[in-house]
Design a protein around this motif. Structure first.
Motif, PDB file in Angstrom:
ATOM      1  N   LEU A  59      -0.039 -19.442 -12.608  1.00 36.76           N
ATOM      2  CA  LEU A  59       1.412 -19.578 -12.658  1.00 36.76           C
ATOM      3  C   LEU A  59       2.031 -19.134 -11.340  1.00 36.76           C
ATOM      4  CD1 LEU A  59       2.037 -18.149 -16.222  1.00 36.76           C
ATOM      5  CD2 LEU A  59       1.984 -20.525 -15.528  1.00 36.76           C
ATOM      6  N   PRO A  60       3.046 -19.849 -10.887  1.00 39.22           N
ATOM      7  CA  PRO A  60       3.701 -19.428  -9.658  1.00 39.22           C
ATOM      8  C   PRO A  60       4.553 -18.186  -9.909  1.00 39.22           C
ATOM      9  CG  PRO A  60       4.866 -21.281 -10.604  1.00 39.22           C
ATOM     10  CD  PRO A  60       3.629 -21.066 -11.436  1.00 39.22           C
ATOM     11  N   GLY A  61       4.722 -17.405  -8.885  1.00 43.40           N
ATOM     12  CA  GLY A  61       5.554 -16.217  -9.022  1.00 43.40           C
ATOM     13  C   GLY A  61       5.193 -15.190  -7.970  1.00 43.40           C
ATOM     14  N   ALA A  62       5.882 -14.093  -8.026  1.00 42.37           N
ATOM     15  CA  ALA A  62       5.665 -13.029  -7.057  1.00 42.37           C
ATOM     16  C   ALA A  62       4.331 -12.344  -7.318  1.00 42.37           C
ATOM     17  CB  ALA A  62       6.792 -12.012  -7.139  1.00 42.37           C
ATOM     18  N   VAL A  63       3.650 -12.011  -6.256  1.00 42.48           N
ATOM     19  CA  VAL A  63       2.396 -11.272  -6.346  1.00 42.48           C
ATOM     20  C   VAL A  63       2.635  -9.906  -5.727  1.00 42.48           C
ATOM     21  CG1 VAL A  63      -0.011 -11.201  -5.631  1.00 42.48           C
ATOM     22  CG2 VAL A  63       1.053 -13.373  -6.207  1.00 42.48           C
ATOM     23  N   MET A  64       2.429  -8.882  -6.516  1.00 45.08           N
ATOM     24  CA  MET A  64       2.664  -7.531  -6.018  1.00 45.08           C
ATOM     25  C   MET A  64       1.371  -6.979  -5.445  1.00 45.08           C
ATOM     26  SD  MET A  64       4.533  -4.528  -8.029  1.00 45.08           S
ATOM     27  CE  MET A  64       5.645  -3.556  -7.084  1.00 45.08           C
ATOM     28  N   GLU A  65       1.437  -6.497  -4.244  1.00 44.64           N
ATOM     29  CA  GLU A  65       0.260  -5.973  -3.576  1.00 44.64           C
ATOM     30  C   GLU A  65       0.355  -4.470  -3.372  1.00 44.64           C
ATOM     31  OE1 GLU A  65      -0.409  -8.173  -0.037  1.00 44.64           O
ATOM     32  OE2 GLU A  65      -0.532 -10.072  -1.090  1.00 44.64           O
ATOM     33  N   GLY A  66       1.142  -3.800  -4.135  1.00 42.18           N
ATOM     34  CA  GLY A  66       1.273  -2.350  -3.999  1.00 42.18           C
ATOM     35  C   GLY A  66       2.684  -1.971  -3.591  1.00 42.18           C
ATOM     36  N   PRO A  67       2.916  -0.691  -3.433  1.00 41.53           N
ATOM     37  CA  PRO A  67       4.263  -0.239  -3.063  1.00 41.53           C
ATOM     38  C   PRO A  67       4.567  -0.604  -1.616  1.00 41.53           C
ATOM     39  CG  PRO A  67       2.742   1.605  -3.081  1.00 41.53           C
ATOM     40  CD  PRO A  67       1.993   0.431  -3.605  1.00 41.53           C
ATOM     41  N   PRO A  68       5.855  -0.786  -1.305  1.00 44.58           N
ATOM     42  CA  PRO A  68       6.217  -1.100   0.081  1.00 44.58           C
ATOM     43  C   PRO A  68       5.927   0.093   0.998  1.00 44.58           C
ATOM     44  CG  PRO A  68       8.180  -0.778  -1.252  1.00 44.58           C
ATOM     45  CD  PRO A  68       7.014  -0.754  -2.185  1.00 44.58           C
ATOM     46  N   ASP A  69       5.606  -0.220   2.250  1.00 42.06           N
ATOM     47  CA  ASP A  69       5.334   0.867   3.189  1.00 42.06           C
ATOM     48  C   ASP A  69       6.618   1.627   3.506  1.00 42.06           C
ATOM     49  OD1 ASP A  69       6.679  -0.900   4.746  1.00 42.06           O
ATOM     50  OD2 ASP A  69       5.095  -1.193   6.224  1.00 42.06           O
TER      51      ASP A  69
END
Length: 86
Positions: free
Chosen positions: A47-57
């Protein structure tokens, strides 16, 4: 004699239902656990959508969350501890 005939008929009917349930009842093509005769299903597409790769730096979090200097320092410490532990 009549009672024995009635009881044996009921027992036979109950045993036949149990045996049919083990096979799958014959209601669908192939029945049973093997799944013979069923078409192969393709896997669902991602499914398309946002992929979270961890907290922002720290730099991104400071601007995105409008952090004060003390908040940015605490965030940087927490971010470093989190990244070291994972």
């Amino acid at each position: 004699m009549k009672n024995i005939l009635v009881v044996s008929t009921v027992c036979l009917a109950l045993l036949a239902q149990g045996a049919a349930a083990q096979y799958g009842g014959g209601r669908r093509e192939g029945g049973g656990m093997g799944g013979y005769g069923r078409p192969e299903m393709e896997p669902a597409p991602p499914l398309p959508g946002a992929v979270m790769e961890g907290p922002p730096d720290s730099a991104t979090a400071r601007t995105a969350l409008t952090l004060t200097d003390s908040q940015a320092l605490k965030y940087a410490q927490a971010y470093a501890a989190f990244m070291a532990s994972t």
